[in-house]
Structure formats: structure tokens, C-alpha cells
Scaffold this active site. Structure first.
Site, PDB file in Angstrom:
ATOM      1  N   HIS A   1      53.405-114.943  15.560  1.00 24.76           N
ATOM      2  CA  HIS A   1      54.824-114.887  15.213  1.00 24.76           C
ATOM      3  C   HIS A   1      55.558-116.011  15.915  1.00 24.76           C
ATOM      4  O   HIS A   1      55.217-116.338  17.054  1.00 24.76           O
ATOM      5  CB  HIS A   1      55.436-113.529  15.613  1.00 24.76           C
ATOM      6  CG  HIS A   1      56.712-113.257  14.909  1.00 24.76           C
ATOM      7  ND1 HIS A   1      57.924-113.702  15.380  1.00 24.76           N
ATOM      8  CD2 HIS A   1      56.958-112.633  13.731  1.00 24.76           C
ATOM      9  CE1 HIS A   1      58.867-113.338  14.530  1.00 24.76           C
ATOM     10  NE2 HIS A   1      58.317-112.700  13.513  1.00 24.76           N
TER      11      HIS A   1
ATOM     12  N   ASP B   1      53.166-107.056   9.707  1.00 22.67           N
ATOM     13  CA  ASP B   1      52.389-106.997   8.466  1.00 22.67           C
ATOM     14  C   ASP B   1      50.956-106.521   8.676  1.00 22.67           C
ATOM     15  O   ASP B   1      50.234-106.281   7.721  1.00 22.67           O
ATOM     16  CB  ASP B   1      52.368-108.381   7.803  1.00 22.67           C
ATOM     17  CG  ASP B   1      53.743-108.783   7.332  1.00 22.67           C
ATOM     18  OD1 ASP B   1      54.452-107.902   6.818  1.00 22.67           O
ATOM     19  OD2 ASP B   1      54.113-109.949   7.477  1.00 22.67           O
TER      20      ASP B   1
HETATM   21  N1  CMC Z   1      45.384-117.149  13.094  1.00 18.77           N
HETATM   22  C1  CMC Z   1      44.819-118.193  13.776  1.00 18.77           C
HETATM   23  N2  CMC Z   1      45.522-119.102  14.448  1.00 18.77           N
HETATM   24  C2  CMC Z   1      46.857-119.001  14.443  1.00 18.77           C
HETATM   25  C3  CMC Z   1      47.509-117.948  13.765  1.00 18.77           C
HETATM   26  C4  CMC Z   1      46.721-117.002  13.073  1.00 18.77           C
HETATM   27  N3  CMC Z   1      47.304-116.004  12.408  1.00 18.77           N
HETATM   28  N4  CMC Z   1      48.846-118.087  13.907  1.00 18.77           N
HETATM   29  C5  CMC Z   1      49.023-119.188  14.650  1.00 18.77           C
HETATM   30  N5  CMC Z   1      47.823-119.727  14.977  1.00 18.77           N
HETATM   31  C6  CMC Z   1      47.612-120.926  15.814  1.00 18.77           C
HETATM   32  C7  CMC Z   1      48.036-122.186  15.067  1.00 18.77           C
HETATM   33  O1  CMC Z   1      46.974-122.743  14.333  1.00 18.77           O
HETATM   34  C8  CMC Z   1      48.508-123.060  16.193  1.00 18.77           C
HETATM   35  O2  CMC Z   1      47.379-123.628  16.801  1.00 18.77           O
HETATM   36  P1  CMC Z   1      47.455-125.112  17.470  1.00 18.77           P
HETATM   37  O3  CMC Z   1      48.474-125.007  18.549  1.00 18.77           O
HETATM   38  O4  CMC Z   1      46.074-125.346  17.983  1.00 18.77           O
HETATM   39  O5  CMC Z   1      47.862-126.040  16.370  1.00 18.77           O
HETATM   40  C9  CMC Z   1      49.117-122.092  17.193  1.00 18.77           C
HETATM   41  O6  CMC Z   1      48.482-120.830  16.939  1.00 18.77           O
HETATM   42  C10 CMC Z   1      50.639-121.942  17.053  1.00 18.77           C
HETATM   43  O7  CMC Z   1      50.905-121.522  15.707  1.00 18.77           O
HETATM   44  P2  CMC Z   1      52.023-122.117  14.768  1.00 18.77           P
HETATM   45  O8  CMC Z   1      51.552-122.056  13.355  1.00 18.77           O
HETATM   46  O9  CMC Z   1      52.459-123.464  15.297  1.00 18.77           O
HETATM   47  O10 CMC Z   1      53.176-121.072  15.022  1.00 18.77           O
HETATM   48  P3  CMC Z   1      54.447-120.865  14.138  1.00 18.77           P
HETATM   49  O11 CMC Z   1      55.449-120.235  15.012  1.00 18.77           O
HETATM   50  O12 CMC Z   1      54.817-122.133  13.465  1.00 18.77           O
HETATM   51  O13 CMC Z   1      53.943-119.850  12.993  1.00 18.77           O
HETATM   52  C11 CMC Z   1      53.357-117.852  11.860  1.00 18.77           C
HETATM   53  C12 CMC Z   1      54.093-118.474  13.066  1.00 18.77           C
HETATM   54  C13 CMC Z   1      53.719-116.388  11.764  1.00 18.77           C
HETATM   55  C14 CMC Z   1      53.792-118.565  10.565  1.00 18.77           C
HETATM   56  C15 CMC Z   1      51.823-118.039  12.065  1.00 18.77           C
HETATM   57  O14 CMC Z   1      51.437-117.355  13.243  1.00 18.77           O
HETATM   58  C16 CMC Z   1      51.029-117.520  10.869  1.00 18.77           C
HETATM   59  O15 CMC Z   1      50.862-118.255   9.877  1.00 18.77           O
HETATM   60  N6  CMC Z   1      50.507-116.242  10.923  1.00 18.77           N
HETATM   61  C17 CMC Z   1      49.802-115.657   9.797  1.00 18.77           C
HETATM   62  C18 CMC Z   1      50.782-115.234   8.717  1.00 18.77           C
HETATM   63  C19 CMC Z   1      51.568-113.998   9.099  1.00 18.77           C
HETATM   64  O16 CMC Z   1      51.013-112.993   9.545  1.00 18.77           O
HETATM   65  N7  CMC Z   1      52.891-114.056   8.862  1.00 18.77           N
HETATM   66  C20 CMC Z   1      53.787-112.910   9.083  1.00 18.77           C
HETATM   67  C21 CMC Z   1      54.801-113.167  10.155  1.00 18.77           C
HETATM   68  S1  CMC Z   1      55.677-111.647  10.654  1.00 18.77           S
HETATM   69  C22 CMC Z   1      56.528-111.119   9.229  1.00 18.77           C
HETATM   70  C23 CMC Z   1      57.485-112.104   8.693  1.00 18.77           C
HETATM   71  O17 CMC Z   1      58.169-112.820   9.426  1.00 18.77           O
HETATM   72  O18 CMC Z   1      57.612-112.154   7.480  1.00 18.77           O
END
Ligand code: CMC
Length: 433
Positions: A309, A367
Site C-alpha cells: 500500500h 483486498d
Molecule cells: N508484490 C511484490 N512486490 C511489491 C508489491 C507486491 N504486491 N507491492 C510493492 N512491491 C514492491 C515494488 O516492486 C517496489 O519494489 P522496488 O523498490 O524494488 O522497486 C516496492 O515494493 C515499493 O512498491 P511501489 O510499487 O513503489 O509502491 P507504491 O506505493 O507505488 O504502490 C501499490 C502501492 C498498492 C500500487 C502496490 O503495492 C501494488 O501494486 N500492490 C498490488 C495491488 C494491490 O493490492 N492494490 C490494492 C491497494 S489497497 C486498495 C486500494 O487502494 O484500492
């Protein structure tokens, strides 16, 4: 802003030192006011993804990502999920305080008066292909509401804003249920105003004219709790989309349709569908390591859906309630050995002990367990995100109303760091080579 102590942050830009005002809210980090930065310093800030940018002042919802805290109008989500119910939470979000018994009754009456759709809207549904994703239908129908309810599109009129708000909260269950009925080829079921909000939604989804149907109170309570947990979440992507759309003066139905469209993505509301599909694909506990390895592999775009998140770096308090609710509901239904729930629990356990997930502070989000409950209620995965949209509508509306009533309202217009070509002369086609 509560702090008027005239504190400033100093920023050196070339030869100049700028004094930027600082403000404190009631909770959360202080903010630096950069509104005069371009005028006084001739620079922009650069913050793609808005990781450090506050876009508005708001008194609705507060998240402390480090503590794993979520408050609606100051009330912890855990208390609301346990003691309150969705229609009361709607009132709290919209008007800022918990209602008295009389206020609640009046509010429920106003909502139930608006649950039916304009009859001509049923033809609008029929224009979609049967295999359309229900989110596509919901997005289209919500946008089309501005073609059916002209008398509540003038955003300068407080009464029209109020009617539009009530209409959206009241009609979303009908729209989402009809999108579902249409996709499975069953007749639309009209709302039943003797039922509570969640039971009415379940009735419109699962009853058919040919048979008696009674809403199971266990499922209705679980549904209501899912609505409460999704009702608002401060300035997330879809809420910010609603605010940006409405900053241009667009009508409320157009703005909420924009929010629905944004919610659809798998990084946001689409994650609940993607998560259950992932859990099913994993299928058995012995395959979990393979998927954990994929999630950690930089060359594989796969992510563990329902994990991570932007704001929560400790745990998502909604996920805790959702997990407890999944256990309760499946237990009460006598299906606690549900294989998907077993995979989810084991996956959570393994991921939370893994160095990669610990280091990156990745925890289950809302989720992760919601899909298991929705599946147990009887919904196909394609309905998960429309249900999220239904519940989030009150949050979008509340944020929209707060923004419209703000005397400082300005059209949203971010700037950019331009890296394209500098000015050059047009070349006639025969001279291009
Ligand atoms: N599985 C594996 N690695 C992950 C995941 C995951 N679910 N989420 C983040 N990471 C890694 C990402 O690859 C990155 O690694 P690095 O620093 O080596 O590049 C690091 O963790 C930081 O992640 P980010 O993508 O830069 O973080 P963000 O704040 O931009 O994204 C997020 C947050 C929710 C979009 C992302 O965690 C994600 O895509 N999760 C899976 C989708 C999901 O469950 N979304 C629902 C969010 S809660 C409900 C809502 O808001 O609608």
C-alpha cells in the site's frame, strides 16, 4: 489549518532564499505551502505519483500509515466496523457527526426514496453486450445519470448538490445489481425499501421473480461491513480523480463516473478481483513458494495482489477486520475449510516472514480477504470491483461536496518537467527523410 504561528521553511533557489509558510493539521505531518513557489522562485516542484504532495485541506478521513490507523471523522475504523453500520457511516462521512435517532431515520427515508432508477435507464443497460464487464456498465450508467437527472446537476446550488449526493448513494446498489443481473441474463429486480441497505442490494442481486428469497442476515451483515470498510480512504487515486474532475465544474455524475473508471485498475480497486483470481491460480499451499519467488523476481512483472500500500507501512487496519470477518462468515456458513482461505492464510504467513516483504514493508491490504467473503456470498470475481465502487461512492461524494464548498476552489492543473524537443520549424512532407 489549526496552526497560525507563522513558522516557515527556508528554501534556497540559486541566489534567492524563499520563506515558505508551514501549517499543522489536527493530525499528521506538517505541510509546506508552496503556492507562491513559481511566482517567487521561478521553479516547479517535481513529485510524480504525489508521494509527498498534499493536494487539499480535508476534515473527512485520516490515515496514519505507520501506526496502521484509519479514522472516519475521527472514529477508528475498527469501532465503526464493529458497532456501526453502513448507512450510519454514510451520514457520519457526509455531515461530519454521528446522527441522532431522528436524524438517522430521516436520512434513511431520504435514501430509500431514491433507490429506483428512471425507468428508461433499463434500456440503457440493454444496449451493452451481455459479456461486458460490470465495471464498464457501472461506469457508463453512472455517467449517464447526468442525462436523466437534470435537476441535480447545478453544482452552485446547495440543494441540488444534496439531492445528487442522496441519489448517488441510493441508486448505486440498484445500478451495480442490475449490471450483474444483465450479465447473467436474469430480469432486473426492483429495490425493496423495507429492507436495509445491504439486504436490499443482496436481494436485487440474488432474488428472481420465480422463487422466494430471504436474505441471510449473516451475509447481509458481512456485506454491510465490507461497505463500511471501503467507504472512504482520503486522497487515493480515484478520490483525487473525482476532485480533479470536479475542479473544472463538471456535474457530480460525470465526476463520480471518473472515479469509477480510475478505481477499475488492478493497482487500485481492481485488486480484489485480481487477488481472488491469483489465490485460485495458486490453488494449493505447496505452490505458494513459486508465486512468492515470482513476486520477488525483478524481471517478472507479477506482484502479489492484495499486498502493499502507498500509505500503510505497518498494516492495513481494514485487512485485519476483513480477515476476522472472513473467518466468522465462513465459520457461520460452515465452509471454514474453504481452500482459497487456506491458501490466503498460508500465503500471508509465508510472505510476512520473508525478508523481501519485511524490508519493503508489504502487508496484506483490504483486498486480500474481501474477495473470499464476496465469493462466499455468491458473487463472481467480476462483481468485486463494482461492489467496491458502490461502497466508495459515499466517500467520493463527501470529498466532492467538501471541495465544492471550499471558497479557495481552483481548477486542478499540475505542472511538468518537459523533456521533449525544443521549438523547431515544420518540415513539408516531401522534405522529410
Ligand atoms: N508484490 C511484490 N512486490 C511489491 C508489491 C507486491 N504486491 N507491492 C510493492 N512491491 C514492491 C515494488 O516492486 C517496489 O519494489 P522496488 O523498490 O524494488 O522497486 C516496492 O515494493 C515499493 O512498491 P511501489 O510499487 O513503489 O509502491 P507504491 O506505493 O507505488 O504502490 C501499490 C502501492 C498498492 C500500487 C502496490 O503495492 C501494488 O501494486 N500492490 C498490488 C495491488 C494491490 O493490492 N492494490 C490494492 C491497494 S489497497 C486498495 C486500494 O487502494 O484500492
Amino acid at each position: 489549518m489549526t496552526d497560525q504561528t507563522h513558522r516557515t521553511a527556508k528554501l534556497s533557489v540559486g541566489e534567492k532564499t524563499l520563506d515558505l509558510p508551514m501549517y499543522s493539521g489536527t493530525l499528521g505531518p506538517d505541510v509546506i505551502d508552496i503556492r507562491r513557489l513559481y511566482a517567487d522562485g521561478d521553479v516547479f516542484t517535481f513529485d510524480p505519483g504525489y508521494t509527498s504532495t498534499g493536494s487539499c485541506e480535508s476534515a473527512i478521513t485520516f490515515i496514519d500509515g505507520d501506526k496502521g490507523e484509519l479514522l472516519y471523522r475521527g472514529y477508528p475504523i475498527e469501532q465503526l466496523a464493529e458497532k456501526s453500520f453502513f448507512i450510519e457511516v454514510c451520514y457520519l462521512l457526509l455531515y461530519g457527526e454521528l446522527p441522532t435517532a431522528a436524524q438517522l431515520e430521516d436520512f434513511e427515508n431520504r435514501v430509500t426514496n431514491h433507490t429506483m432508477l428512471h425507468d428508461q435507464m433499463s434500456y440503457f443497460f440493454r444496449g451493452f453486450r451481455r459479456d461486458a464487464h460490470p465495471m464498464a456498465i457501472v461506469c457508463g450508467v453512472v455517467g449517464a445519470m447526468s442525462a436523466f437527472y437534470h435537476d441535480s446537476t447545478d453544482i452552485r446550488d446547495a440543494w441540488q448538490r444534496e439531492v445528487a449526493s442522496i441519489r448517488l448513494i441510493a441508486k448505486m446498489p440498484t445500478i451495480v445489481a442490475w449490471a450483474y443481473k444483465y450479465s447473467i441474463g436474469q430480469p432486473f429486480v426492483y429495490p425493496k425499501n423495507s429492507l436495509d441497505y445491504a439486504s436490499n442490494f443482496l436481494n436485487m442481486c440474488f432474488s428472481v421473480p420465480a422463487a422466494e428469497y430471504t436474505v441471510d442476515p449473516i451475509l447481509s451483515r458481512a456485506m454491510d461491513r465490507i461497505f463500511t470498510l471501503h467507504a472512504d480512504h482520503e486522497q487515493n487515486a480515484s478520490t483525487s480523480t473525482v476532485r480533479l474532475a470536479s475542479s473544472s465544474g463538471a456535474n457530480p455524475f460525470a465526476c463520480i463516473a471518473a472515479g469509477v473508471a480510475c478505481l477499475w485498475g488492478p493497482a487500485h480497486g481492481g485488486a480484489n478481483q485480481a487477488c481472488l483470481e491469483m489465490l485460485r491460480e495458486i490453488g494449493t499451499v505447496d505452490r505458494i513458494p513459486e508465486f512468492i519467488a515470482r513476486a520477488k523476481d525483478k524481471n517478472d512483472p507479477f506482484k502479489l495482489m492484495g499486498f502493499g500500500h502507498r500509505v500503510y507501512k505497518n498494516f492495513d487496519p481494514r485487512a485485519k477486520v476483513m480477515k476476522q470477518s472472513a473467518d466468522e462468515v465462513l465459520g457461520l456458513l460452515g465452509i471454514e475449510n474453504n481452500p482459497t482461505l487456506q491458501v490466503a492464510k498460508e500465503l500471508e504467513k509465508i510472505a510476512l516472514e520473508d525478508e523481501y516483504f519485511i524490508e519493503k514493508k508489504l502487508y496484506p491490504n483490504v483486498d486480500f480477504y474481501s474477495g473470499i467473503i464476496l465469493d462466499a456470498i455468491g458473487f463472481p470475481t467480476s462483481m468485486f470491483t463494482p461492489i467496491f465502487a458502490l461502497a466508495r461512492t459515499v466517500g467520493w461524494i463527501t470529498q466532492w461536496k467538501e471541495m465544492i464548498s471550499d471558497p479557495q476552489l481552483k481548477i486542478g492543473r499540475p505542472r511538468q518537467l518537459y523533456t521533449g524537443p525544443t521549438a523547431r520549424d515544420y518540415v513539408d512532407v516531401e522534405k522529410r527523410g
